[in-house]
Design an enzyme around this catalytic site. Structure first.
Site, PDB file in Angstrom:
ATOM      1  N   LYS A  75      44.744  17.610  -1.350  1.00  0.00           N
ATOM      2  CA  LYS A  75      44.951  18.944  -0.777  1.00  0.00           C
ATOM      3  C   LYS A  75      44.135  19.975  -1.559  1.00  0.00           C
ATOM      4  O   LYS A  75      44.019  19.884  -2.778  1.00  0.00           O
ATOM      5  CB  LYS A  75      46.445  19.299  -0.820  1.00  0.00           C
ATOM      6  CG  LYS A  75      46.805  20.583  -0.079  1.00  0.00           C
ATOM      7  CD  LYS A  75      48.318  20.835  -0.085  1.00  0.00           C
ATOM      8  CE  LYS A  75      48.684  22.106   0.672  1.00  0.00           C
ATOM      9  NZ  LYS A  75      50.141  22.369   0.679  1.00  0.00           N
ATOM     10  N   SER A  96      52.269  23.415   5.147  1.00  0.00           N
ATOM     11  CA  SER A  96      50.889  23.784   4.910  1.00  0.00           C
ATOM     12  C   SER A  96      49.962  22.600   4.643  1.00  0.00           C
ATOM     13  O   SER A  96      48.744  22.728   4.791  1.00  0.00           O
ATOM     14  CB  SER A  96      50.807  24.745   3.718  1.00  0.00           C
ATOM     15  OG  SER A  96      51.256  24.130   2.538  1.00  0.00           O
ATOM     16  N   SER A 154      56.293  21.747   3.002  1.00  0.00           N
ATOM     17  CA  SER A 154      54.883  21.563   3.342  1.00  0.00           C
ATOM     18  C   SER A 154      54.339  20.141   3.257  1.00  0.00           C
ATOM     19  O   SER A 154      53.236  19.902   3.720  1.00  0.00           O
ATOM     20  CB  SER A 154      54.012  22.452   2.471  1.00  0.00           C
ATOM     21  OG  SER A 154      53.943  23.719   3.057  1.00  0.00           O
TER      22      SER A 154
HETATM   23  N1  GLN Z   1      56.168  26.866   5.638  1.00  0.00           N
HETATM   24  C1  GLN Z   1      56.727  27.336   4.410  1.00  0.00           C
HETATM   25  C2  GLN Z   1      56.060  28.630   4.003  1.00  0.00           C
HETATM   26  O1  GLN Z   1      55.273  29.111   4.742  1.00  0.00           O
HETATM   27  C3  GLN Z   1      56.590  26.294   3.347  1.00  0.00           C
HETATM   28  C4  GLN Z   1      55.249  26.235   2.756  1.00  0.00           C
HETATM   29  C5  GLN Z   1      55.125  25.216   1.674  1.00  0.00           C
HETATM   30  O2  GLN Z   1      55.970  24.355   1.472  1.00  0.00           O
HETATM   31  N2  GLN Z   1      54.057  25.342   0.913  1.00  0.00           N
HETATM   32  O3  GLN Z   1      56.315  29.184   2.979  1.00  0.00           O
END
Ligand code: GLN
Length: 454
Positions: A58, A134, A158
Site C-alpha cells: 500500500k 482505503s 480499511s
Molecule cells: N473509511 C474509514 C475512514 O475513512 C476508515 C479508513 C481506514 O481504515 N484507513 O476513515
C-alpha cells in the site's frame, strides 16, 4: 518455477488488467526484475520465509528508493524515500519481491478509493463498482490475480472492508502486533498494517513475517509472535462464538444476513456453538471514531507544510502564504474536511465536549468487547452492511460513506484483531465478507476459525 517467471507472470497480468482495475500507482518493475534474477542465482537462500513471492505494498508504507505518495498529490514528488518501513525491511529479509505500490484513498481517508488523488481503483468482479477503501488497491490487486500477497493498513476498516468487497482475505492485527514505523500516520492510536491474500493460510504466513516488536515503534508490543500457520488445524469443536445483535440489525442487507447465518450453521456442523450477545455501545462507535481519528489526523498532517514534507507551492509572496497555499493546493477535499473537524474538536472550549467525551466512550466500547470475551472465543458477524456500491454512488455524501464502516470501526477502537473472509455472493454476483474478531493478540484463534470455514 523460477522467481523470474513468477515476477514475469505478475507484470504480465498487470499489463492485461490494470488499465481497468487501476490497483497500482507505481510499479517497481526494473528493480524487481533485477532482484528476481539475483534470487534465481542464489537458490541456496530458498529457506527464506517468502522466497521470491511477488507482493504489492500500500502506498502509505514507505519504500526506500520507490515513490511513496499515500494517494496524495502533496507527496507526488516523494520519489526517493531514504528508508524502508519496518514491515518492508521484514519482507526484504524474507526475500519477497516488491512489485509496486498500491492505490488508496488519500492518506487512507475513505471507503471506496474514490478519494485517491490519482485515479480510483475498481472492483475486479465488476468494474462499475468500487473495490472499497482505503486499501482498495491492495484488495483489488489480489482479487484480480496481479499479486498473490499485499499489505494494507486499517484505521477503521480499511483492510477488512475492501477485502469483503473484493472477495479476498484481509486481517487487521491487534493494535501493537505489527510495527507502524514507516507507515504514514493517519490516526496513530488506531492504525495497523496487515496482510491481504487469497487464502487464510497465506494470510497467516504473511503475518508471521511482518509481526513483532520493533524498537523504532514504541507502541509495538513486546509479545512473542506465534507460528500462526500451526493454528490451522481445522478443529473448532467446542469453540464459543458470540454474535452481536447490533451486527445483524435492520441496517444490514438481507442477503448478507442470510450468508452470515449460513456460515454460522456451518460452524455448528463443525462442532462450534454460537449465541447472540450485545455490544451495547457500538451505536456510538461511528461518531467516536470520526472525532478521534480526525483529531489525530489534524495533528499528524501538520507536518505537511511544503517545508518539512510535501510539495511546495510555486506562487507565494510571504512565508505564511507559502504554508497556506501549499496546504490548500496539496490536500484533497476529504483530507481538508477531516483536518478542520479534528482541529475544531481539539480546540480549547470544545475539547471537553468532543475529544475528551469521545475518549471516554472509546473506553466503554473497549469494555463491551472485553466483557463478551470473558465467555466467548471469537465474535462473528458481517464485515459490511452492504456489498460493494457503484462508483460515484456515495461520493457526494460523506455521511452515508462514513456509515459504511459501522461494523469494522468498533474493532479498531477496542484495539482487538479482526479478519474478513469470503462467505458467498450477492444476487448481483458481488462478494460478501464474514468478519471474525478475536481477543487481544489472539490472531491464532481467528485464523483457526477462519481456516475451518474456508
Ligand atoms: N473509511 C474509514 C475512514 O475513512 C476508515 C479508513 C481506514 O481504515 N484507513 O476513515
Amino acid at each position: 518455477i523460477s522467481v523470474t517467471e513468477l515476477v514475469d507472470e505478475s507484470y504480465k497480468r498487470i499489463g492485461e488488467v490494470d488499465d481497468q482495475v487501476k490497483a497500482f500507482l507505481t510499479l517497481n518493475e526494473e528493480a524487481a526484475r533485477v532482484q528476481a534474477a539475483e534470487l534465481d542465482e542464489k537458490r541456496g537462500e530458498k529457506g527464506a520465509h517468502l522466497f521470491g513471492l511477488p507482493i504489492g505494498v500500500k502506498d502509505n508504507i514507505v519504500t526506500k528508493g520507490l515513490r511513496t505518495t499515500a494517494g496524495s498529490q502533496f507527496l507526488n514528488n516523494f520519489e526517493d524515500p531514504l528508508y524502508d518501513a519496518t514491515v518492508v525491511n521484514k519482507l526484504n529479509e524474507a526475500k519477497s519481491v516488491t512489485i509496486g505500490k498500491l492505490n488508496m484513498d488519500e492518506f487512507a481517508m475513505g471507503s471506496s478509493n474514490e478519494n485517491s488523488s490519482y485515479y480510483a481503483a475498481r472492483n475486479p468482479w465488476n468494474t462499475d463498482y468500487v473495490p472499497g477503501g482505503s486499501s482498495g488497491g491492495s484488495a483489488a490487486a489480489v482479487a484480480a490475480g496481479e499479486v498473490p500477497f499485499s499489505l494494507g493498513s486499517d484505521t477503521g476498516g480499511s483492510i477488512r472492508q475492501p477485502a469483503a468487497y473484493c472477495g479476498v482475505v484481509g486481517l487487521k492485527p491487534t493494535y501493537g502486533r505489527v510495527s507502524r514505523f514507516g507507515l504514514i500516520a493517519f490516526a496513530s492510536s488506531l492504525d495497523q498494517i496487515g496482510p491481504v491474500t487469497r487464502t487464510v493460510e497465506d494470510n497467516a504466513f504473511l503475518l508471521e513475517t511482518i509481526a513483532g516488536h520493533d524498537p523504532m515503534d514504541s507502541t509495538s508490543a513486546n509479545v512473542e509472535v506465534p507460528k500462526y500457520t500451526e493454528s490451522l488445524t481445522g478443529d473448532v469443536k467446542g469453540m464459543k462464538i458470540a454474535v452481536p445483535k447490533e451486527y445483524l440489525s435492520e441496517g444490514v442487507a438481507p442477503e448478507i444476513k442470510e450468508a452470515v447465518y449460513a456460515a454460522l450453521k456451518q460452524y455448528e456442523d463443525l462442532g462450534a456453538e454460537w449465541e447472540e450477545v450485545s455490544l451495547p455501545h457500538s451505536k456510538y462507535a461511528l461518531s467516536t471514531y470520526y472525532l478521534l481519528s480526525s483529531s489525530e489526523a489534524s495533528a499528524n498532517l501538520a507536518r505537511f507544510d511544503g517545508v518539512r514534507y510535501g510539495r511546495r507551492t510555486e506562487n507565494a509572496e510571504t512565508m505564511l502564504d507559502m504554508f497556506k497555499r501549499s496546504r490548500s493546493e496539496g490536500f484533497g477535499e476529504e483530507v481538508k474536511r477531516r483536518i478542520m473537524l479534528g482541529t475544531f474538536a481539539l480546540s480549547s472550549g470544545y475539547y471537553d465536549a468532543y475529544y475528551k467525551k469521545a475518549q471516554q466512550v472509546r473506553t466503554l466500547i473497549k469494555n463491551d468487547f472485553e466483557k463478551v470475551f470473558e465467555d466467548y472465543d471469537v465474535i462473528m458477524g458481517p464485515t459490511t452492511p452492504n456489498t460493494a456500491f457503484k462508483v460515484g454512488e456515495k461520493v457526494d455524501d460523506p455521511l452515508t460513506m462514513y456509515a459504511n464502516d459501522i461494523l469494522t470501526i468498533p474493532v479498531n477502537l477496542a484495539g482487538v484483531p479482526g479478519i474478513s473472509i469470503p462467505c458467498g455472493f450477492s444476487d448481483q454476483g458481488l462478494p460478501i465478507g464474514l468478519q471474525i474478531i478475536g481477543k487481544h493478540f489472539d490472531e491464532g484463534t481467528i485464523y483457526r476459525a477462519a481456516h475451518a470455514y474456508e
